[in-house]
Design a protein around this motif. Structure first.
Motif, PDB file in Angstrom:
ATOM      1  N   ALA A  43       0.840  -1.237  -0.075  1.00 28.14           N
ATOM      2  CA  ALA A  43      -0.190   0.014  -0.017  1.00 28.14           C
ATOM      3  C   ALA A  43       0.798   1.279   0.019  1.00 28.14           C
ATOM      4  O   ALA A  43       0.469   2.329  -0.688  1.00 28.14           O
ATOM      5  N   GLU A  44       1.951   1.163   0.828  1.00 26.86           N
ATOM      6  CA  GLU A  44       2.982   2.420   0.570  1.00 26.86           C
ATOM      7  C   GLU A  44       3.684   2.655  -0.467  1.00 26.86           C
ATOM      8  O   GLU A  44       3.653   3.562  -0.851  1.00 26.86           O
ATOM      9  N   ILE A  50       1.503   6.614  -6.597  1.00 27.60           N
ATOM     10  CA  ILE A  50       0.687   7.516  -7.175  1.00 27.60           C
ATOM     11  C   ILE A  50       1.262   9.031  -6.640  1.00 27.60           C
ATOM     12  O   ILE A  50       0.900   9.956  -7.636  1.00 27.60           O
ATOM     13  N   ALA A  51       1.750   9.294  -5.758  1.00 30.17           N
ATOM     14  CA  ALA A  51       2.270  10.298  -5.186  1.00 30.17           C
ATOM     15  C   ALA A  51       3.340  11.056  -6.425  1.00 30.17           C
ATOM     16  O   ALA A  51       3.453  11.999  -6.868  1.00 30.17           O
ATOM     17  N   GLN A  53       3.330   9.911  -9.501  1.00 28.16           N
ATOM     18  CA  GLN A  53       2.552  10.096 -10.707  1.00 28.16           C
ATOM     19  C   GLN A  53       2.070  11.384 -10.687  1.00 28.16           C
ATOM     20  O   GLN A  53       1.967  12.150 -11.828  1.00 28.16           O
ATOM     21  N   MET A  54       1.478  11.696  -9.641  1.00 31.01           N
ATOM     22  CA  MET A  54       0.843  13.137  -9.541  1.00 31.01           C
ATOM     23  C   MET A  54       1.888  13.962  -9.830  1.00 31.01           C
ATOM     24  O   MET A  54       1.437  15.076 -10.362  1.00 31.01           O
ATOM     25  N   LYS A  55       3.250  13.863  -9.061  1.00 27.43           N
ATOM     26  CA  LYS A  55       4.203  14.914  -9.227  1.00 27.43           C
ATOM     27  C   LYS A  55       4.522  14.983 -10.459  1.00 27.43           C
ATOM     28  O   LYS A  55       4.783  16.271 -11.086  1.00 27.43           O
ATOM     29  N   GLU A  56       4.703  13.989 -11.107  1.00 27.50           N
ATOM     30  CA  GLU A  56       5.132  13.950 -12.668  1.00 27.50           C
ATOM     31  C   GLU A  56       4.208  14.556 -13.672  1.00 27.50           C
ATOM     32  O   GLU A  56       4.116  15.375 -14.349  1.00 27.50           O
ATOM     33  N   ALA A  57       2.770  14.287 -13.199  1.00 28.39           N
ATOM     34  CA  ALA A  57       1.618  14.943 -13.969  1.00 28.39           C
ATOM     35  C   ALA A  57       1.700  16.517 -13.704  1.00 28.39           C
ATOM     36  O   ALA A  57       1.351  17.215 -14.620  1.00 28.39           O
ATOM     37  N   GLU A  58       2.013  16.931 -12.425  1.00 25.28           N
ATOM     38  CA  GLU A  58       2.002  18.261 -12.032  1.00 25.28           C
ATOM     39  C   GLU A  58       3.030  18.967 -12.896  1.00 25.28           C
ATOM     40  O   GLU A  58       3.133  20.322 -13.603  1.00 25.28           O
ATOM     41  N   GLU A  59       4.373  18.347 -12.984  1.00 24.24           N
ATOM     42  CA  GLU A  59       5.424  18.696 -13.587  1.00 24.24           C
ATOM     43  C   GLU A  59       5.061  18.927 -15.156  1.00 24.24           C
ATOM     44  O   GLU A  59       5.255  19.972 -15.901  1.00 24.24           O
ATOM     45  N   ALA A  60       4.503  17.997 -15.762  1.00 26.35           N
ATOM     46  CA  ALA A  60       4.037  17.758 -17.116  1.00 26.35           C
ATOM     47  C   ALA A  60       3.072  18.855 -17.429  1.00 26.35           C
ATOM     48  O   ALA A  60       3.186  19.820 -18.440  1.00 26.35           O
ATOM     49  N   ARG A  61       2.188  19.141 -16.664  1.00 25.56           N
ATOM     50  CA  ARG A  61       1.038  20.088 -16.744  1.00 25.56           C
ATOM     51  C   ARG A  61       1.928  21.615 -16.868  1.00 25.56           C
ATOM     52  O   ARG A  61       1.571  22.675 -17.560  1.00 25.56           O
TER      53      ARG A  61
END
Length: 173
Positions: A43-44, A50-51, A53-61
Motif C-alpha cells: 500500500a505504501e 501515485i504520489a 505520478q501526481m508529481k510527474e503529472a503536475e510537472e508535465a502540466r
C-alpha cells in the motif's frame, strides 16, 4: 470441559470456543507478523507511486503551460512582425506611388516644355519664313515701283522698315 458447556441462549459456550479463540489469535498473530506488513508495504509503495505520478503529472502540466506560454509569445511576436512588414510594405507602396506620380508629373512637364519649345521654334521659323517672303515681295514691289535695283544697304533698310511695319500692325498706311 463440561464446566464450560453452559447455554446462554442462542450461543452455546463449550470447548470449541476456546479452540476457535486460540485459532483466531494464532491466525491474527500470523497475519499481523507476515501478511499485514506486506500489505502495508504494498500500500505504501502504491501510495508513493501515485504520489510520484501526481508529481510527474503536475510537472508535465507546468511544462505544457510553459510551452503554451512560449508558443503564445512566439505567435504574438510573429503577429507583430507581420504587422510591421505590412506597415513597411504599405509605406513602401505609398512612397513608390508618390515617386511614380512625381516622375509622371516631371515627364509631363518635360513633354509640355518640349512641345512648347518646338512650337516656339516652329513659330520662329514661320515668322522668319514670312519675313523672308515679305522681304522678297517688298523688294520685288519696290523694284517695280522704282524701276531700278537697289544696292544691298538700301535693300536691307527697306526690308527692315517693312518688317517693322508688318510686325507692329501698321502695314496699311
Amino acid at each position: 470441559m463440561i464446566l464450560l458447556a453452559e447455554s446462554a441462549g442462542v450461543v452455546t459456550i463449550d470447548g470449541t470456543v476456546i479452540v476457535e479463540l486460540i485459532a483466531f489469535l494464532a491466525m491474527l498473530a500470523i497475519l499481523s507478523r507476515y501478511v499485514y506488513p506486506e500489505l502495508v508495504r504494498v500500500a505504501e509503495e502504491r501510495r508513493r507511486a501515485i504520489a510520484e505520478q501526481m508529481k510527474e503529472a503536475e510537472e508535465a502540466r507546468a511544462a505544457a503551460e510553459k510551452h503554451l506560454k512560449e508558443a503564445e509569445d512566439k505567435l504574438n511576436d510573429a503577429r507583430k512582425t507581420a504587422e510591421g512588414l505590412i506597415e513597411a510594405a504599405a509605406k513602401s507602396a505609398e512612397q513608390l506611388r508618390q515617386e511614380m506620380r512625381q516622375k509622371a508629373e516631371e515627364e509631363s512637364k518635360r513633354t509640355v516644355e518640349a512641345a512648347r519649345k518646338e512650337i516656339e521654334a516652329e513659330r520662329d521659323q514661320a515668322v522668319r519664313s514670312v519675313r523672308s517672303e515679305v522681304a522678297s515681295l517688298v523688294v520685288a514691289a519696290t523694284e517695280k515701283v522704282i524701276g531700278e535695283t537697289l544696292d544691298d544697304d538700301k535693300h536691307r533698310q527697306l526690308i527692315d522698315k517693312a518688317i517693322r511695319e508688318v510686325a507692329s500692325g501698321n502695314g496699311s498706311r
